[in-house]
Design an enzyme around this catalytic site. Structure first.
Site, PDB file in Angstrom:
ATOM      1  N   ALA A  23       0.806  -1.221   0.000  1.00 50.45           N
ATOM      2  CA  ALA A  23       0.000   0.000   0.000  1.00 50.45           C
ATOM      3  C   ALA A  23       0.837   1.267   0.000  1.00 50.45           C
ATOM      4  O   ALA A  23       0.399   2.307  -0.508  1.00 50.45           O
ATOM      5  CB  ALA A  23      -0.929  -0.011   1.208  1.00 50.45           C
ATOM      6  N   ARG A  35      -5.197  -0.805   6.085  1.00 49.91           N
ATOM      7  CA  ARG A  35      -4.839  -0.930   7.497  1.00 49.91           C
ATOM      8  C   ARG A  35      -4.044   0.283   7.952  1.00 49.91           C
ATOM      9  O   ARG A  35      -3.616   1.097   7.161  1.00 49.91           O
ATOM     10  CB  ARG A  35      -4.031  -2.212   7.725  1.00 49.91           C
ATOM     11  CG  ARG A  35      -4.814  -3.484   7.448  1.00 49.91           C
ATOM     12  CD  ARG A  35      -3.921  -4.718   7.482  1.00 49.91           C
ATOM     13  NE  ARG A  35      -4.680  -5.942   7.321  1.00 49.91           N
ATOM     14  CZ  ARG A  35      -5.127  -6.411   6.149  1.00 49.91           C
ATOM     15  NH1 ARG A  35      -4.866  -5.739   5.048  1.00 49.91           N
ATOM     16  NH2 ARG A  35      -5.823  -7.523   6.087  1.00 49.91           N
ATOM     17  N   HIS A 119      -3.904  -9.839  -4.748  1.00 49.11           N
ATOM     18  CA  HIS A 119      -5.209  -9.570  -4.141  1.00 49.11           C
ATOM     19  C   HIS A 119      -6.262  -9.167  -5.164  1.00 49.11           C
ATOM     20  O   HIS A 119      -7.287  -8.590  -4.807  1.00 49.11           O
ATOM     21  CB  HIS A 119      -5.068  -8.487  -3.066  1.00 49.11           C
ATOM     22  CG  HIS A 119      -4.248  -8.923  -1.892  1.00 49.11           C
ATOM     23  ND1 HIS A 119      -3.834  -8.057  -0.893  1.00 49.11           N
ATOM     24  CD2 HIS A 119      -3.742 -10.132  -1.547  1.00 49.11           C
ATOM     25  CE1 HIS A 119      -3.118  -8.714   0.003  1.00 49.11           C
ATOM     26  NE2 HIS A 119      -3.046  -9.972  -0.382  1.00 49.11           N
ATOM     27  N   SER A 194       4.399  -3.395   4.665  1.00 45.51           N
ATOM     28  CA  SER A 194       4.737  -3.631   6.071  1.00 45.51           C
ATOM     29  C   SER A 194       5.162  -5.065   6.324  1.00 45.51           C
ATOM     30  O   SER A 194       5.685  -5.392   7.391  1.00 45.51           O
ATOM     31  CB  SER A 194       3.536  -3.297   6.956  1.00 45.51           C
ATOM     32  OG  SER A 194       2.438  -4.164   6.652  1.00 45.51           O
TER      33      SER A 194
END
Length: 249
Positions: A23, A35, A119, A194
């Site tokens: 992201a 998130r 995804h 992350s």
């Protein structure tokens, strides 16, 4: 700059190089993450947008999806310098493939060719009954006109956004390809991830176990930092263009 040049040298010398993006690569284009402090899930109930809700109440699911999609993509985001740097590395033959956790399609817009979408892609809609696909814009237009849920032209089944929802497995072909790329890579570049969401988080570890040089570019710490050969704690829109320039020296 010395570390940038060293990482660029290893990337340039690798016979097979792969990138994984998260992201943090799309955030500078205005695409909010799911998130974190500013994440989408702070505003929406994940249970209202999971695959079980879609199966039970496809019309109500679509009503909520329209709102979420508007927050994600209706600002017409465009590729930023990080997307462009990765596409340039691919065009120069320095990056063999790109694996992404993002569903916005911006890597393809920037010109990257082999993009493995772990995804899915929110720009498509798919029929879960027969597999017929259409553009998300077409499905959204139908839904906004009151066709809730929008229906498949082939079998009249309910269309689903072609993004992986909670409760769904990742596309098998994409996951298999991503694992193959990681295992075969000699350099593995992580950008804007992350590395906390599986199975994507295991890909750089797989690459490192196979002997690949691991390069991590992220604003925050990741669980793989201790295993990385290079860690750049910086803005992807600055670090990746600098890496591209150094590779070309």
């Amino acid at each position: 700059m010395d570390r940038i040049r060293a990482a660029a040298r290893d990337l340039r010398d690798a016979d097979a190089a792969v990138a994984l993006t998260g992201a943090g690569v799309s955030a500078p284009s205005g695409v909010p993450p799911f998130r974190g402090e500013d994440g989408i899930w702070n505003e929406y109930d994940p249970d209202a947008l999971d695959v079980w809700r879609f199966r039970r109440e496809p019309g109500a699911f679509w009503a909520d999806w329209l709102d979420l999609r508007a927050d994600l993509l209706d600002a017409d985001p465009e590729p930023n310098p990080a997307h462009e740097a990765l596409a340039d590395l691919s065009a120069a033959g320095r990056l063999d493939a790109l694996v992404t956790q993002n569903i916005d399609g911006l890597h393809r817009d920037a010109g990257s060719e082999e993009v493995v979408e772990l995804h899915g892609n929110a720009r498509r809609a798919v029929c879960r009954n027969c597999g017929w696909t259409t553009s998300a814009d077409d499905a959204v237009a139908r839904a906004e006109s009151g066709d809730l849920p929008p229906r498949c032209d082939a079998c009249d089944g309910a269309l689903k956004p072609d993004a992986v929802l909670f409760g769904e497995q990742l596309p098998r072909d994409a996951l298999v390809r991503a694992r193959e790329l990681a295992a075969d890579s000699e350099a593995f570049l992580v950008a804007g991830s992350s590395l906390t969401v599986e199975p994507a988080a295991s890909l750089p570890a797989r690459a490192a176990e196979s002997g690949a040089t691991l390069i991590v570019v992220n604003l925050d710490e990741t669980p793989l930092d201790a295993r990385a050969d290079y860690v750049f704690r910086g803005d992807v829109t600055e670090v990746l263009p600098a890496l591209r320039e150094a590779v070309g020296e």
